[in-house]
Design an enzyme around this catalytic site. Sequence first.
Site, PDB file in Angstrom:
ATOM      1  N   GLN A 287       0.221 -49.638  30.452  1.00  0.00           N
ATOM      2  CA  GLN A 287      -0.557 -50.466  29.525  1.00  0.00           C
ATOM      3  C   GLN A 287      -0.186 -50.119  28.091  1.00  0.00           C
ATOM      4  O   GLN A 287      -0.202 -48.940  27.693  1.00  0.00           O
ATOM      5  CB  GLN A 287      -2.062 -50.264  29.741  1.00  0.00           C
ATOM      6  CG  GLN A 287      -2.902 -51.221  28.896  1.00  0.00           C
ATOM      7  CD  GLN A 287      -4.400 -51.170  29.204  1.00  0.00           C
ATOM      8  OE1 GLN A 287      -4.848 -50.347  30.013  1.00  0.00           O
ATOM      9  NE2 GLN A 287      -5.161 -52.043  28.570  1.00  0.00           N
TER      10      GLN A 287
ATOM     11  N   ASN B   3      -2.143 -53.540  34.282  1.00  0.00           N
ATOM     12  CA  ASN B   3      -1.840 -52.148  33.983  1.00  0.00           C
ATOM     13  C   ASN B   3      -3.085 -51.527  33.369  1.00  0.00           C
ATOM     14  O   ASN B   3      -3.626 -52.054  32.382  1.00  0.00           O
ATOM     15  CB  ASN B   3      -0.657 -52.052  33.014  1.00  0.00           C
ATOM     16  CG  ASN B   3       0.621 -52.579  33.633  1.00  0.00           C
ATOM     17  OD1 ASN B   3       0.882 -52.366  34.819  1.00  0.00           O
ATOM     18  ND2 ASN B   3       1.421 -53.285  32.853  1.00  0.00           N
TER      19      ASN B   3
ATOM     20  N   HIS C  14      -5.816 -57.582  30.157  1.00  0.00           N
ATOM     21  CA  HIS C  14      -5.029 -58.802  30.368  1.00  0.00           C
ATOM     22  C   HIS C  14      -4.409 -58.744  31.752  1.00  0.00           C
ATOM     23  O   HIS C  14      -4.117 -57.666  32.283  1.00  0.00           O
ATOM     24  CB  HIS C  14      -3.943 -58.952  29.297  1.00  0.00           C
ATOM     25  CG  HIS C  14      -3.085 -57.742  29.139  1.00  0.00           C
ATOM     26  ND1 HIS C  14      -3.518 -56.619  28.463  1.00  0.00           N
ATOM     27  CD2 HIS C  14      -1.839 -57.465  29.582  1.00  0.00           C
ATOM     28  CE1 HIS C  14      -2.561 -55.702  28.491  1.00  0.00           C
ATOM     29  NE2 HIS C  14      -1.533 -56.186  29.181  1.00  0.00           N
TER      30      HIS C  14
ATOM     31  N   VAL D 178      -1.122 -52.633  25.454  1.00  0.00           N
ATOM     32  CA  VAL D 178      -2.111 -53.325  24.630  1.00  0.00           C
ATOM     33  C   VAL D 178      -3.474 -53.089  25.276  1.00  0.00           C
ATOM     34  O   VAL D 178      -3.700 -53.505  26.426  1.00  0.00           O
ATOM     35  CB  VAL D 178      -1.811 -54.835  24.521  1.00  0.00           C
ATOM     36  CG1 VAL D 178      -2.869 -55.512  23.643  1.00  0.00           C
ATOM     37  CG2 VAL D 178      -0.415 -55.077  23.957  1.00  0.00           C
TER      38      VAL D 178
ATOM     39  N   ASP E 229       4.160 -64.479  27.590  1.00  0.00           N
ATOM     40  CA  ASP E 229       4.504 -63.124  27.170  1.00  0.00           C
ATOM     41  C   ASP E 229       5.717 -63.173  26.238  1.00  0.00           C
ATOM     42  O   ASP E 229       6.687 -63.891  26.492  1.00  0.00           O
ATOM     43  CB  ASP E 229       4.793 -62.233  28.387  1.00  0.00           C
ATOM     44  CG  ASP E 229       4.759 -60.761  28.031  1.00  0.00           C
ATOM     45  OD1 ASP E 229       3.796 -60.088  28.448  1.00  0.00           O
ATOM     46  OD2 ASP E 229       5.670 -60.289  27.316  1.00  0.00           O
TER      47      ASP E 229
ATOM     48  N   SER F 126      -5.190 -65.297  13.930  1.00  0.00           N
ATOM     49  CA  SER F 126      -4.482 -64.705  12.794  1.00  0.00           C
ATOM     50  C   SER F 126      -3.028 -64.356  13.128  1.00  0.00           C
ATOM     51  O   SER F 126      -2.223 -64.113  12.234  1.00  0.00           O
ATOM     52  CB  SER F 126      -5.228 -63.483  12.241  1.00  0.00           C
ATOM     53  OG  SER F 126      -5.452 -62.522  13.235  1.00  0.00           O
TER      54      SER F 126
ATOM     55  N   HIS G  59      -1.226 -60.046  33.952  1.00  0.00           N
ATOM     56  CA  HIS G  59       0.112 -60.621  33.930  1.00  0.00           C
ATOM     57  C   HIS G  59       0.251 -61.551  35.132  1.00  0.00           C
ATOM     58  O   HIS G  59      -0.103 -61.174  36.260  1.00  0.00           O
ATOM     59  CB  HIS G  59       1.182 -59.542  34.079  1.00  0.00           C
ATOM     60  CG  HIS G  59       1.211 -58.523  32.988  1.00  0.00           C
ATOM     61  ND1 HIS G  59       2.129 -58.544  31.965  1.00  0.00           N
ATOM     62  CD2 HIS G  59       0.442 -57.425  32.767  1.00  0.00           C
ATOM     63  CE1 HIS G  59       1.927 -57.497  31.163  1.00  0.00           C
ATOM     64  NE2 HIS G  59       0.914 -56.804  31.637  1.00  0.00           N
TER      65      HIS G  59
END
Length: 117
Positions: free
Chosen positions: A94, A87, A100, A96, A31, A14, A102
């Site tokens: 962090q 993170n 995840h 989000v 990113d 989306s 990086h």
Amino acid sequence: MPEATIFSKIIDGSIQADILYQDDLCICIKDIQPKAPTHVLVIPRKPIPRLVDASVEDQALLGHLMLKIGDIARTLGIDEAFRVVINNGANAGQTVFHLHLHILGNKTFSEDALGMS
Ligand code: 5GP
């Protein structure tokens, strides 16, 4: 069920992102605000909010992410030197809350700093 994050929306299509790799367990995107010349994110499809929220049932998934990092680094041509950062929590940077990893490369990092800058 955790609240849908920007990464869940990228995973369900989306919201648009530059997808470099995907399989049934994870997705790798560029990113949007790179902190190094090469900066990509490896994101499990499963919405685990933070690393500390992963459990033993996620063991194979976490191993999969680690192995994919090597493959992705090789594909990006940065496998000789790159940094992986997770993170965990707002005070660690962090923003989000969907786990995840990086991958940062094509940059010389100082030896005494573990941050992304
Ligand atoms: P954190 O600070 O949570 O460890 O990392 C979140 C990362 O997601 C940041 O580096 C940020 O630039 C990236 N990011 C945030 N929103 C988006 C987005 O909509 N698209 C992409 N591709 N990256 C994003």
